[in-house]
Design an enzyme around this catalytic site. Structure first.
Site, PDB file in Angstrom:
ATOM      1  N   ASP A 108       3.109   2.884  -1.680  1.00  0.00           N
ATOM      2  CA  ASP A 108       2.192   2.113  -2.512  1.00  0.00           C
ATOM      3  C   ASP A 108       3.002   1.590  -3.696  1.00  0.00           C
ATOM      4  O   ASP A 108       3.813   2.334  -4.273  1.00  0.00           O
ATOM      5  CB  ASP A 108       1.071   3.003  -3.047  1.00  0.00           C
ATOM      6  CG  ASP A 108       0.075   3.426  -1.972  1.00  0.00           C
ATOM      7  OD1 ASP A 108       0.292   3.108  -0.788  1.00  0.00           O
ATOM      8  OD2 ASP A 108      -0.915   4.081  -2.333  1.00  0.00           O
ATOM      9  N   HIS A 164       7.545   6.514   3.049  1.00  0.00           N
ATOM     10  CA  HIS A 164       7.466   6.644   4.502  1.00  0.00           C
ATOM     11  C   HIS A 164       8.445   5.698   5.192  1.00  0.00           C
ATOM     12  O   HIS A 164       8.992   4.783   4.588  1.00  0.00           O
ATOM     13  CB  HIS A 164       6.038   6.338   4.958  1.00  0.00           C
ATOM     14  CG  HIS A 164       5.011   7.286   4.410  1.00  0.00           C
ATOM     15  ND1 HIS A 164       4.334   8.192   5.203  1.00  0.00           N
ATOM     16  CD2 HIS A 164       4.554   7.480   3.144  1.00  0.00           C
ATOM     17  CE1 HIS A 164       3.495   8.891   4.448  1.00  0.00           C
ATOM     18  NE2 HIS A 164       3.612   8.472   3.192  1.00  0.00           N
ATOM     19  N   SER A 265       8.274   6.004  -9.629  1.00  0.00           N
ATOM     20  CA  SER A 265       9.472   5.264 -10.001  1.00  0.00           C
ATOM     21  C   SER A 265       9.557   3.984  -9.192  1.00  0.00           C
ATOM     22  O   SER A 265       8.578   3.250  -9.095  1.00  0.00           O
ATOM     23  CB  SER A 265      10.723   6.120  -9.812  1.00  0.00           C
ATOM     24  OG  SER A 265      11.841   5.484 -10.404  1.00  0.00           O
TER      25      SER A 265
END
Length: 297
Positions: A108, A164, A265
């Site tokens: 995200d 991922h 981050s």
């Protein structure tokens, strides 16, 4: 005659606080002109204290400064602040684009600078260039992307912090580069030259289906400075002392969890020439893990 909304008075302090926090100059000073390493160690220690009421209180304070949304979290009660930072998602909370021609977003994020690398040079913000060789700390991996495609994915503190696999493939090598812990928000990117090249980071070399070499570069930052990978039995953080070059051979399927940050981050994604940004990907775009980030040649 104007009529005040009944909740206007209650909302006013929050609006004033938001304007205060969003002032770029003040934000920059508060997050960069401080003892960054010491503060990062302190927050890392505090976040791991296992006490449910302290975690609830910390999360309540955190919500005052971010748009923290735990509605898609697998757990909603946490023993520590760290457990909330590194939370997993409910099954089915993200959909991974199954098109084999799509390189999916690993996380995200808010998309930052992105586009085509021009003879080994790219940008962290307008007028702030850096080079592949500098970012990759001399690694021969940089040669794959001289005229390739890249995207900057910034995770805010409130976002889901795990990342991922963007495609089917294998994780083949990890290079750890120790460094600084500057904030990586827009205010810092516009002021600190070569910021990504100065901060702590890891180079994750993957080979995806079709033989394309795609590299993910998780970049740590203040209050973070800790990267975990399922493929390695070590935590990459400020006190890590090597080895810096770590060979591995771990297969993964598109969407498999590779690891996580311990706060939030940035991840830089690099693909060879021929890859293109997916439609709609531009600075400021919000993207979720699994959505189309690039298209394969």
């Amino acid at each position: 005659m104007a009529v005040n909304h009944p909740f206007d008075d209650a909302r006013a302090p929050r609006r004033r606080r938001d304007r205060w926090l969003q002032h770029e100059g003040l934000n920059f000073v508060l997050t960069n002109r401080v003892p960054r390493a010491a503060l990062t160690h302190l927050v890392g220690w505090f976040s791991r204290i296992e006490c449910e009421w302290l975690a609830r209180l910390s999360i309540a304070v955190w919500r005052q400064f971010t748009e923290l949304d735990l509605s898609d979290a697998r757990e909603t009660r946490f023993r520590s602040l760290h457990a909330c930072f590194t939370r997993a998602l409910k099954p089915g909370a993200r959909t991974v684009d199954a098109d084999a021609r799509v390189l999916a977003s690993p996380c995200d994020a808010i998309v930052g600078a992105c586009g085509t690398v021009r003879d080994g040079q790219l940008f962290q913000a307008k007028g702030m260039p850096y080079t592949l060789d500098d970012l990759f700390a001399g690694s021969p991996l940089a040669a794959h992307y001289r005229d390739g495609t890249w995207a900057t994915l910034r995770l805010t503190s409130a976002m889901y912090h795990r990342f991922h696999a963007p495609h089917d493939g294998r994780l083949e090598h990890v290079t750890y580069v120790s460094g600084e812990v500057f904030n990586v928000n827009p205010a810092a990117l516009a002021r600190i030259p070569r910021l990504f090249c100065r901060n702590e980071r890891a180079l994750l070399k993957t080979t995806i289906a079709g033989g394309h070499v795609v590299t993910l570069v998780p970049v740590a930052a203040i209050l973070v400075a800790s990267i975990r990978l399922h493929a390695l039995d070590v935590r990459l953080h400020l006190k890590y002392r090597g080895p810096n070059e770590i060979a591995c051979d771990v297969p993964f399927a598109k969407g498999d969890e590779l690891g996580w940050f311990e706060h939030g981050s940035t991840i830089l994604v690099f693909a060879p020439r021929g890859f293109t940004l997916a439609p709609g990907i531009a600075p400021g775009t919000r993207i979720r893990m699994g959505q189309a980030l690039m298209r394969l040649p």
